[in-house]
Design a protein around this motif. Sequence first.
Motif, PDB file in Angstrom:
ATOM      1  N   TYR A   1       0.787  -4.652  -5.803  1.00 60.75           N
ATOM      2  CA  TYR A   1       0.435  -3.237  -5.669  1.00 60.75           C
ATOM      3  C   TYR A   1       1.210  -2.398  -6.683  1.00 60.75           C
ATOM      4  O   TYR A   1       0.665  -1.473  -7.298  1.00 60.75           O
ATOM      5  CB  TYR A   1       0.733  -2.758  -4.253  1.00 60.75           C
ATOM      6  CG  TYR A   1      -0.327  -3.115  -3.244  1.00 60.75           C
ATOM      7  CD1 TYR A   1      -1.351  -2.225  -2.930  1.00 60.75           C
ATOM      8  CD2 TYR A   1      -0.313  -4.346  -2.591  1.00 60.75           C
ATOM      9  CE1 TYR A   1      -2.321  -2.538  -1.998  1.00 60.75           C
ATOM     10  CE2 TYR A   1      -1.284  -4.676  -1.657  1.00 60.75           C
ATOM     11  CZ  TYR A   1      -2.287  -3.774  -1.366  1.00 60.75           C
ATOM     12  OH  TYR A   1      -3.253  -4.090  -0.441  1.00 60.75           O
TER      13      TYR A   1
ATOM     14  N   GLU B   1       0.831  -1.200   0.000  1.00 61.08           N
ATOM     15  CA  GLU B   1       0.000   0.000   0.000  1.00 61.08           C
ATOM     16  C   GLU B   1       0.869   1.255   0.000  1.00 61.08           C
ATOM     17  O   GLU B   1       0.609   2.206  -0.747  1.00 61.08           O
ATOM     18  CB  GLU B   1      -0.919  -0.012   1.213  1.00 61.08           C
ATOM     19  CG  GLU B   1      -1.951   1.086   1.235  1.00 61.08           C
ATOM     20  CD  GLU B   1      -3.087   0.867   0.255  1.00 61.08           C
ATOM     21  OE1 GLU B   1      -3.644   1.881  -0.224  1.00 61.08           O
ATOM     22  OE2 GLU B   1      -3.418  -0.302  -0.030  1.00 61.08           O
TER      23      GLU B   1
ATOM     24  N   GLY C   1       2.567   1.674  -3.437  1.00 61.04           N
ATOM     25  CA  GLY C   1       1.591   2.088  -4.437  1.00 61.04           C
ATOM     26  C   GLY C   1       1.242   3.557  -4.305  1.00 61.04           C
ATOM     27  O   GLY C   1       1.132   4.281  -5.304  1.00 61.04           O
TER      28      GLY C   1
END
Length: 843
Positions: A622, A574, A577
């Motif tokens: 991601y 996360e 990304g």
Amino acid sequence: MDRTIALVDGWQLAHTPPQACAAPEALIGFPTHWHDAVVPGTVAATLHDDVNVEGDYDAGDWWYRTTFARPEGPPGTRYRLRLDGLATIAEVWLNGTKVATSRNMFVGQRIDVTDRLVDVNQLAIVFRSLKRELKERRARPRWKTALVGEQNLRWFRTTLLGRMPGWTPPITCVGPWLPVVLECFDAIDVESVELQAFAEGGVPRLKVRLEVRSLHGSIEQARVVVGDAAYALECLPGVVKGDIAPQAPLWYPHTHGTPALAACRIEILVDGAWHAFDCGNVGFKHIALDTSAGQVRYVVNGVPVFARGACWTTADFLTLRGDPAKLRQALTLARDAGLNMLRVGGTMVYESDDFYRLCDELGILVWQDFMFANMDYPVADAEFREEIEREAAFQLARLQKHACLAAYCGGSEVAQQAAMMGLARAQWSNEFFSERLPQLCARWHAGIPYFPSTPWGGALPMHVSTGIAHYYGVGAYRRPLMDVKVARVKFASECLGFSNVPDAETMALILDGAVPPPHHPRWKARVPRDNGSGYDFEDVRDHYLKELFGKDPIALRNQDLARYYATSRVVTGEVMGRVFSEWRAPSSTCGGALVWFYRDLLPGAGWGITDSEGRPKAAYWYLKRAWAPQTIRITDEGLDGLAIHVINERDEPLDARVELEMFQSGRLPTAAAEASVRVPARGSVTLQGDAILGYFSDATNAYRFGPPKHDVIAVRLKDTGSGGTLAEDFHFPAGMDLAPHRAAAIRSQAEWRADGTVAVTVESDVFLQAVAISCAGFLPDDNYFHLTPGQVKSVVFKAHGPGVASFKAQLEPLNWPDPITVRAQAESAATWSPTTSEIPPTQ
């Protein structure tokens, strides 16, 4: 050349104390044990073939020996012994005579042995103790580095792999790590080949120069064949050369075009007979850097390119040269992630010919460091200087024909290390890196951008807003995610740096199948750390777990270890990304960034976005979505709401529809809107979420007039023509610690398709967070994805090998308590009916 014979059979290996045997005859009767050996290879790969077994092979001497027959040939045949790489201090003995020595594992040698061969030949190579030589007193460096334990390594041209505490397994590289070959010439003796392929003004150019002699008769003509067309070369005494403009397409990185290649060979006419020399494939490109307005952006054939990817390690830590099949698998996986650049860093090794050939084919740019890192190299020493100039010329001559080369760099963190030690600007670099090395690059591979060191530029080399940076603000330095907005990175030749948790299949390799707790010594030993620091990169990951999920990582792993690992996998993906969403935004001044690392060196939670077995980690998936040539990304603009960026790197305009959805409790829709968008070819646009919605929603939870109205916001890019979903991205205004669902209808089905793949579809009436898929024997085309209510997600699985008849996958959303299983059988694919998993609401 007429023939090459790889000397791979009959090798044996033995250990002796340092300098115990001065020559091969001293081994007769010496009390040692001989092992069957693998060549090319290393001592470690021969003795145990296990990356878990530590080995300080620098301590003693290691003897390799074999016998080979002299190949038959007509009168006048010449023979050369070619040694592509010996690590590191070596002597070569042929039939009892020393024929070569080496002190540089990065330079190959060719020795004329025509007059030394007999019917059956004895070849011996001894690798002398590096540790013994390191003990010799030498001039002190101007600074010391914590990267290595032994400062005198700066005098020796060997890899730092295995010699960097906290970074790599403590297994040192010793042995004939590259091929040992006997070359046989009975007609044409080619001593050297130069082949530089490039483009000027959109026109392909090829410069050719061979040092060559005929063993019988004179050279009458020569030509180079590119594709199906032949072009005449000039023949001079001992030299064949030419500068031609072949008819061929241009080469692009795969994200921006076709990596077009053309077969190339050189043909020489002697006494009425043509002799052909295969030069492999060549590609033609023009590459430049756009540094206007302070940016650092690659431009390939006139097209600006956002370079993204990772720092390469090695496909096989023990041998340091990946098996061609494994290399293809690893690089294809990288290409499929949208990666278009890999950096071969100065702490590693120059990669194999197979690596660069595959990067040419797959359209992956290569940033190439010379093998210097962090240390104060003694470039003023005449002998050392001669050695490193020879190394640079040798490697440049080898790499010059490859279309993938995008940068040459003097080395990693040499200037930064000097600056961090408090030295004055004049001492950050030296004449070798700032003048001589770029001269050699211009001579052997003209037109490729050169950097004296990385990082480089700015008031200090490590400043990130000017030149090329090593950006760890988000990452190792644990700054908030918003730091990426203010850092103004122009190009990150390495960045982020996280201890990425592998999936369960790889974790099982660490502790005999058991799940290792984070405090277990074997687990901790594989968590990367900077030597001498008071933290490791698991601490870094835990910091962002708390920032994203609002959870105390210590309490979480104490109470629910499985949940801790599942959440940790999502955290680093996360974060990466989100950082790349910022860097790819149209308003960003960043021209590219390379994650630290692409692949782990051994099983564990290393820096790699793929693990040591080549399996993608969560972060890979991601990044695959963030790196896609056509994608949609969200950035949080605070009081200005959400910015929605649509990126199109293809050479045709994109007509699409942007859909925006908001949900409360992951189930109740609170808002929905859409807008049409046209994105120019190789362009991007930014839309305002509030403009699409048309009213105030506090999508970023910035105003905070009460509790957040939404906990999940999704944006979706749909192709106007086909209606298919091209990309999605998500935002979590209240943080990522979503309440688990206990009641839902989740439908999953699998279908075995005629091409041997399995298609799995999933649909849910609640939001599913970070759906992790595990499926032994298969690789999905997506993983760790979010799924909004009412949407159908399709994932295609490819089998790792042939003969797989059954399929079983487990889907584990982060906010759902139990795995969801889906199965299929190949033999019943034609009539097989899908499996449906209905999870009834709880009472």
